[in-house]
Design a protein around this motif. Sequence first.
Motif, short mmCIF file in Angstrom:
data_model
loop_
_atom_site.label_atom_id
_atom_site.label_comp_id
_atom_site.label_asym_id
_atom_site.label_seq_id
_atom_site.Cartn_x
_atom_site.Cartn_y
_atom_site.Cartn_z
N MET A 1 0.84 -1.19 0.00
CA MET A 1 0.00 0.00 0.00
C MET A 1 0.89 1.26 0.00
SD MET A 1 -3.55 0.71 1.51
CE MET A 1 -3.77 1.57 3.03
N THR A 2 0.58 2.14 -0.92
CA THR A 2 1.42 3.34 -1.02
C THR A 2 1.01 4.38 0.02
OG1 THR A 2 -0.05 4.22 -2.68
CG2 THR A 2 1.86 3.03 -3.47
N LYS A 3 2.00 5.13 0.49
CA LYS A 3 1.79 6.08 1.58
C LYS A 3 1.85 7.52 1.07
CE LYS A 3 4.95 6.03 4.72
NZ LYS A 3 5.91 5.73 5.80
N HIS A 4 2.57 7.72 -0.03
CA HIS A 4 2.78 9.08 -0.53
C HIS A 4 2.14 9.22 -1.91
CE1 HIS A 4 5.61 9.91 2.76
NE2 HIS A 4 5.95 8.65 2.61
N HIS A 5 1.31 10.26 -2.04
CA HIS A 5 0.46 10.39 -3.22
C HIS A 5 0.62 11.76 -3.87
CE1 HIS A 5 -1.78 6.89 -1.58
NE2 HIS A 5 -1.53 7.48 -0.42
N PRO A 6 0.21 11.88 -5.15
CA PRO A 6 0.18 13.22 -5.76
C PRO A 6 -0.83 14.10 -5.01
CG PRO A 6 -0.10 11.49 -7.42
CD PRO A 6 -0.19 10.83 -6.08
N SER A 7 -0.63 15.42 -5.06
CA SER A 7 -1.59 16.35 -4.44
C SER A 7 -2.91 16.29 -5.18
CB SER A 7 -1.03 17.77 -4.50
OG SER A 7 -1.00 18.19 -5.85
N ALA A 29 1.72 6.18 -13.73
CA ALA A 29 2.45 5.05 -13.15
C ALA A 29 2.09 4.89 -11.67
CB ALA A 29 3.96 5.24 -13.32
N HIS A 30 1.96 6.02 -10.97
CA HIS A 30 1.52 5.93 -9.56
C HIS A 30 0.13 5.30 -9.47
CE1 HIS A 30 0.73 6.89 -5.38
NE2 HIS A 30 -0.42 7.42 -5.77
N LEU A 31 -0.77 5.70 -10.38
CA LEU A 31 -2.13 5.16 -10.33
C LEU A 31 -2.13 3.64 -10.46
CD1 LEU A 31 -4.23 7.66 -12.50
CD2 LEU A 31 -3.82 7.67 -10.05
N TYR A 33 -0.21 1.69 -9.12
CA TYR A 33 0.09 1.13 -7.80
C TYR A 33 -1.01 1.43 -6.77
CZ TYR A 33 5.08 0.56 -9.00
OH TYR A 33 6.27 0.20 -9.56
N CYS A 34 -1.78 2.48 -7.02
CA CYS A 34 -2.56 3.08 -5.93
C CYS A 34 -4.05 3.12 -6.22
CB CYS A 34 -2.05 4.51 -5.68
SG CYS A 34 -2.93 5.33 -4.35
N GLU A 35 -4.79 2.28 -5.52
CA GLU A 35 -6.22 2.21 -5.76
C GLU A 35 -6.92 3.50 -5.34
OE1 GLU A 35 -8.23 -1.04 -3.86
OE2 GLU A 35 -10.14 -0.32 -4.69
N ARG A 36 -6.44 4.08 -4.25
CA ARG A 36 -7.06 5.31 -3.74
C ARG A 36 -7.02 6.42 -4.80
NH1 ARG A 36 -4.58 8.93 1.14
NH2 ARG A 36 -4.29 10.58 -0.38
N CYS A 37 -5.85 6.63 -5.41
CA CYS A 37 -5.73 7.69 -6.41
C CYS A 37 -6.46 7.30 -7.71
CB CYS A 37 -4.27 8.02 -6.68
SG CYS A 37 -3.49 8.89 -5.29
N ARG A 38 -6.50 6.00 -8.02
CA ARG A 38 -7.27 5.57 -9.21
C ARG A 38 -8.73 5.96 -9.05
NH1 ARG A 38 -4.45 0.71 -9.36
NH2 ARG A 38 -6.12 -0.47 -8.37
ZN ZN Z 1 -2.01 7.45 -4.54
#
Ligand code: ZN
Length: 216
Positions: A1-7, A29-31, A33-38
Motif C-alpha cells: 500500500m502506497t503512503k505518498h500520493h500526488p496532491s 504510473a503511480h495510479l 500502484y494506488c487504488e485510492r488515487c485511481r
Molecule cells: Zn495514490
Amino acid sequence: MTKHHPSNDCLMEHAAGSLPVAQAACVSAHLSYCERCRRTDSQLKTVGGALLERLDPIPVSEALLDTVLARLEDPVPLTYTGQTAAAELPSLLQRLINGDFSQLVWKRITRSLSISYLSTGDTNYEFALYRIAAGGRIPEHTHGGGEMTLVLEGGFSDGRDSYHPGDFIYRDAEDKHAPVALDGEDCICLAVLDAPLRFTGWKHRWLNPFQQLHAG
Ligand SMILES: [Zn+2]
C-alpha cells in the motif's frame, strides 16, 4: 500500500488531461500502484465529463467547478498534439513497473548513482530512471525546477520519511534533499524534472557537484 500520493491539484490536472506528458506518465504510473488515487482520478473524470454533458446542477465544490470551468477555456496542451511518443508510454511504463530494466542504457554518475534517460517526446522535462545502490547516498542537491519521483524498486529515505514502491514524491525547486537508498536492494526511481530549454547548462550545473564529489 502506497503512503505518498500526488496532491489533489496534481490529480485534478491529470484527470483534466492538462499535465505535460512526462508528468502525466509519472502520475499514471503511480495510479497503477494506488487504488485510492485511481478512484479519485475516475471520480474527477466523471465530474468533468458530467459537467460537459449535463445541464442539471451537480453538487460539487466551488473550487472544483472553477478549476474545471477554467480548464475548458485553456488551449489544448501542445504536448498532447505533437508527434510525442505518448502512445508508446503505457507499454514503456508497464515494462518499468514490471521491473524490466534490462534493455536500458545506464550512465554512471557516482559510485552510488546511475541514470537512464528515457524519452517522452517532451523536451521540457527530463524523464529518467535513477538507480541508487543499496545503502548509497546522493549528495544533497536542489534542482532548477520541480521534481516528481516515483519509487519502482527498493526504497530510499530522506531523513523525513522513507519511500517504497508506488510512493510518489514532489519536490519544488528550493527543496534540498539528500536521499539515501535503503539497505539490501538497489533503489530504482522514475524521476521527472522540469528542465525548460532555457536552462541549457542544466545537466552540467546539476551534475557538476557529483563530479566534484567523485573526484574529491
Ligand atoms: Zn495514490
